[in-house]
Design an enzyme around this catalytic site. Sequence first.
Site: not given
Length: 303
Positions: A74, A118, A141
């Site tokens: 990422k 994460q 997210d």
Amino acid sequence: MSCPKPRGGTWVFPENDNERVTARVLDGKAVAKQIFDDVANAVADRVAAGRSRPKLATVLVGDDAASRQYVELKQRNARSVGIESVDHRLSAETTTDELLELVDRLNRDETVSAILIQQPAPRQIDMARVVVALDPVKDVDGFHPFNAGLVALGLPGGVEPCTPAGIVLLLERSGVPIEGADAVIVGRSNLVGKPTGLLLLKRHATVTLCHTRTKDLASHTREADILVGAAGRANLISRDMVKPGAAVVDVSTNWVDGRQVGDFGPGVADVAGWLSPNPGGVGPMTRAMLIKNTYEAELRRRP
Ligand code: NAP
């Protein structure tokens, strides 16, 4: 029968390239590249116009090898499109309060556009508290209840979660009709199944979510024009459970004999109209949507 591989927009058998199967490839790598290119151009234009460069902060708690790889990928994707990135690594013993302190600092850091934590985090971390503590504008997210609520209500302005948004964009860019389609999703998690259902419903599909208490899974999957496998169970959905011509999206990342596989058994490419490779389908789309969400987070803060 050996496993067909995606090539040139359709699936072919390795030992006989002339033997075509039904399914067209839902090519996540190709669509993700379009998104990376679009964001790279938008960032370059923005910076050339003297405006701020977006910045992604990633947070990794613990030393899980797979999570470390995902975060590094990422970070690389962000840098490749001109998005600045900063990586915070915390020990596996980190407490929820310590993680909350970092989230608070990143929320208040004017230079940070978007925050990614994460998952999965170690057991002792109370992720519900951490997610609620995120500034919803920086919640890349789309996990914060404010964003999840807007998405659930079908209202504009919420951050759409990366994997579901990637699935829907992959279908749209590949020309799969969504409006009026019967969409069946195997899985109802807050991460994948549920929001994918909501995003498809918003685009006027008729949506069914299946789960472990579903009485007769095959009776649902066989009716699906769009079939999304997000159960995390290798070979759960066999070829005879797929409607001929269906668009099949294979989300799951199961590991069998050291190889990544999804939820669908062999031969599905013979029956399906479209099929996402696994790997190379939903994974790249998830990362592309993360990069797009980071850029859009900066746009929301500083239009
Ligand atoms: P999860 O939280 O474990 O949810 C799995 C869902 O599947 C649950 O709703 C579960 O039902 C359902 N399920 C499990 N076994 C089933 C069965 N035999 N029949 C019917 N339903 C069944 O997993 P997740 O976070 O949603 O992720 C799903 C998969 O996608 C995982 O393999 C994950 O690694 C992968 N993933 C991939 C990406 C990507 O970018 N490619 C991104 C995110 C996730 P219950 O609710 O009844 O338990």
